[in-house]
Design an enzyme around this catalytic site. Structure first.
Site, PDB file in Angstrom:
ATOM      1  N   GLU A 185     -75.081 -27.324  50.690  1.00  0.00           N
ATOM      2  CA  GLU A 185     -75.826 -26.432  51.584  1.00  0.00           C
ATOM      3  C   GLU A 185     -77.239 -26.235  51.051  1.00  0.00           C
ATOM      4  O   GLU A 185     -77.458 -25.387  50.172  1.00  0.00           O
ATOM      5  CB  GLU A 185     -75.134 -25.072  51.650  1.00  0.00           C
ATOM      6  CG  GLU A 185     -73.769 -25.112  52.280  1.00  0.00           C
ATOM      7  CD  GLU A 185     -73.461 -23.783  52.951  1.00  0.00           C
ATOM      8  OE1 GLU A 185     -73.250 -23.786  54.161  1.00  0.00           O
ATOM      9  OE2 GLU A 185     -73.479 -22.752  52.280  1.00  0.00           O
TER      10      GLU A 185
ATOM     11  N   HIS B  87     -71.619 -19.554  47.144  1.00  0.00           N
ATOM     12  CA  HIS B  87     -72.492 -19.625  48.327  1.00  0.00           C
ATOM     13  C   HIS B  87     -73.909 -19.232  47.886  1.00  0.00           C
ATOM     14  O   HIS B  87     -74.080 -18.387  47.003  1.00  0.00           O
ATOM     15  CB  HIS B  87     -71.979 -18.677  49.415  1.00  0.00           C
ATOM     16  CG  HIS B  87     -72.720 -18.831  50.698  1.00  0.00           C
ATOM     17  ND1 HIS B  87     -73.911 -18.183  50.944  1.00  0.00           N
ATOM     18  CD2 HIS B  87     -72.472 -19.581  51.799  1.00  0.00           C
ATOM     19  CE1 HIS B  87     -74.351 -18.525  52.145  1.00  0.00           C
ATOM     20  NE2 HIS B  87     -73.493 -19.372  52.679  1.00  0.00           N
TER      21      HIS B  87
ATOM     22  N   GLY C  56     -79.360 -20.518  57.839  1.00  0.00           N
ATOM     23  CA  GLY C  56     -79.824 -19.426  58.700  1.00  0.00           C
ATOM     24  C   GLY C  56     -81.269 -19.549  59.131  1.00  0.00           C
ATOM     25  O   GLY C  56     -81.861 -18.587  59.612  1.00  0.00           O
TER      26      GLY C  56
ATOM     27  N   ASN D  65     -68.115 -19.317  58.009  1.00  0.00           N
ATOM     28  CA  ASN D  65     -68.438 -18.255  57.058  1.00  0.00           C
ATOM     29  C   ASN D  65     -69.046 -17.096  57.847  1.00  0.00           C
ATOM     30  O   ASN D  65     -70.181 -17.189  58.305  1.00  0.00           O
ATOM     31  CB  ASN D  65     -69.443 -18.790  56.017  1.00  0.00           C
ATOM     32  CG  ASN D  65     -69.961 -17.682  55.118  1.00  0.00           C
ATOM     33  OD1 ASN D  65     -69.353 -16.611  55.016  1.00  0.00           O
ATOM     34  ND2 ASN D  65     -71.092 -17.932  54.460  1.00  0.00           N
TER      35      ASN D  65
ATOM     36  N   LYS E  78     -69.815 -14.175  56.735  1.00  0.00           N
ATOM     37  CA  LYS E  78     -70.671 -13.300  55.918  1.00  0.00           C
ATOM     38  C   LYS E  78     -70.268 -11.828  56.140  1.00  0.00           C
ATOM     39  O   LYS E  78     -69.084 -11.553  56.254  1.00  0.00           O
ATOM     40  CB  LYS E  78     -72.149 -13.553  56.230  1.00  0.00           C
ATOM     41  CG  LYS E  78     -72.465 -15.048  56.259  1.00  0.00           C
ATOM     42  CD  LYS E  78     -73.916 -15.344  56.311  1.00  0.00           C
ATOM     43  CE  LYS E  78     -74.111 -16.828  56.542  1.00  0.00           C
ATOM     44  NZ  LYS E  78     -75.403 -17.306  56.148  1.00  0.00           N
TER      45      LYS E  78
ATOM     46  N   SER F 163     -77.539 -24.387  59.241  1.00  0.00           N
ATOM     47  CA  SER F 163     -77.972 -24.417  60.644  1.00  0.00           C
ATOM     48  C   SER F 163     -77.257 -25.466  61.490  1.00  0.00           C
ATOM     49  O   SER F 163     -77.859 -26.095  62.367  1.00  0.00           O
ATOM     50  CB  SER F 163     -79.500 -24.588  60.729  1.00  0.00           C
ATOM     51  OG  SER F 163     -80.139 -23.468  60.149  1.00  0.00           O
TER      52      SER F 163
ATOM     53  N   GLU G  99     -76.056 -17.341  49.062  1.00  0.00           N
ATOM     54  CA  GLU G  99     -76.377 -15.909  49.096  1.00  0.00           C
ATOM     55  C   GLU G  99     -75.819 -15.202  47.861  1.00  0.00           C
ATOM     56  O   GLU G  99     -76.420 -14.255  47.347  1.00  0.00           O
ATOM     57  CB  GLU G  99     -75.855 -15.292  50.406  1.00  0.00           C
ATOM     58  CG  GLU G  99     -76.735 -15.717  51.575  1.00  0.00           C
ATOM     59  CD  GLU G  99     -76.037 -15.857  52.904  1.00  0.00           C
ATOM     60  OE1 GLU G  99     -74.951 -15.275  53.094  1.00  0.00           O
ATOM     61  OE2 GLU G  99     -76.582 -16.568  53.779  1.00  0.00           O
TER      62      GLU G  99
HETATM   63  C1  PEP Z   1     -73.665 -20.557  55.658  1.00  0.00           C
HETATM   64  O1  PEP Z   1     -73.649 -19.350  55.674  1.00  0.00           O
HETATM   65  O2  PEP Z   1     -72.996 -21.167  54.810  1.00  0.00           O
HETATM   66  C2  PEP Z   1     -74.493 -21.264  56.637  1.00  0.00           C
HETATM   67  C3  PEP Z   1     -74.553 -22.564  56.574  1.00  0.00           C
HETATM   68  O3  PEP Z   1     -75.153 -20.499  57.567  1.00  0.00           O
HETATM   69  P1  PEP Z   1     -75.886 -21.028  58.913  1.00  0.00           P
HETATM   70  O4  PEP Z   1     -74.920 -21.955  59.592  1.00  0.00           O
HETATM   71  O5  PEP Z   1     -76.156 -19.807  59.696  1.00  0.00           O
HETATM   72  O6  PEP Z   1     -77.115 -21.761  58.482  1.00  0.00           O
END
Ligand code: PEP
Length: 248
Positions: A169, A97, A175, A10, A12, A212, A99
């Site tokens: 998630e 997601h 992040g 992803n 973003k 992460s 976000e």
């Molecule tokens: C994501 O954006 O779905 C995500 C898991 O980000 P990160 O790997 O940076 O934590």
């Protein structure tokens, strides 16, 4: 048969058309198809066509969109439709997601409606669920994930679950550099699977873990058979690092 594993990137709001194409060209040089492994990319919508074109010779790679509206057309300034995303080369759709849910106020029901529209158009939805830190610390992980799942289960017909992929998630892990332990992730994956089958869905729905994930922790997470892959943000932005994470 090799285990099916999905590695989803992803991006973003990173990598416009030029940077995204360069990434894809470099990634092509670095990797080969691997049996049972699928590589999914979610570039910003404006970069989807270019990335899909560079990857056209690689059936193990799918390109998708990060978001689309639940209606197919209308007065929704700034939005795109699922069919527009498809026309530009998207074969998958990231939905719900954290976000989108937490920064843009997307509701459980909107997530469910987007899932239905995506399925009807013939794309594969990758639907994300997960709890915030306050919810986890308040002992409400199960309740929140089940509430998010119920919204989707209420709208999606049982036979359509064959074409859905889910991602767990935890919001506190996205992040932040903190990730769920393999046990934490496996436990929630089992909870989700139990709920889906309790609602009469007879297929084993793939569930990815996200939060992460990096080249140093991916193997210990994927050792758990409850995980069917990973959804990765930060560690998917550099082609060399992402190629290493997916095992080249
Ligand atoms: C994501 O954006 O779905 C995500 C898991 O980000 P990160 O790997 O940076 O934590």
């Amino acid at each position: 048969m090799a285990r099916r594993l999905i590695y989803a990137a992803n991006w973003k709001m990173n990598h416009g058309p030029t940077a995204a194409r360069s990434f894809a060209q470099r990634f092509l040089e670095l990797t080969r198809p691997v049996e049972g492994r699928e590589l999914w990319f979610f570039p910003p919508i404006i970069s989807v066509a270019g990335v899909a074109e560079v990857f056209r010779s690689r059936p193990d790679i799918s390109v998708g969109a990060q978001n689309a509206h639940w209606e197919l057309k209308g007065a929704f300034t700034g939005e795109i439709s699922v069919t527009m995303a498809m026309e530009t080369g998207a074969r998958t759709m990231l939905i719900g997601h954290s976000e989108r849910r937490h920064l843009f106020g997307e509701t459980d029901d909107q997530v469910a409606r987007k899932t239905v529209t995506t399925l009807r158009a013939g794309l594969i939805p990758l639907v994300c669920v997960g709890e915030t830190l306050a919810e986890r610390e308040g002992g409400r992980t199960e309740q929140v994930v089940l509430r998010q799942m119920t919204a989707v289960l209420d709208r999606v017909a049982n036979e359509d679950w064959e074409r859905i992929v889910l991602a767990y998630e935890p919001v506190w892990a996205i992040g932040t550099g903190k990730n769920a332990t393999p046990d934490d992730a496996a436990q929630v994956h089992e909870l989700i699977r139990f709920e889906v089958s309790r609602r009469g869905v007879n297929v084993r729905v793939p569930i990815l873990y996200g939060g992460s994930v990096n080249a140093g922790n991916v193997l210990s997470l994927l050792e758990r058979p409850e995980l069917d892959g990973v959804l990765v943000g930060g560690a998917s932005l550099d082609p060399d690092g992402w190629a290493e994470l997916v095992g080249f």
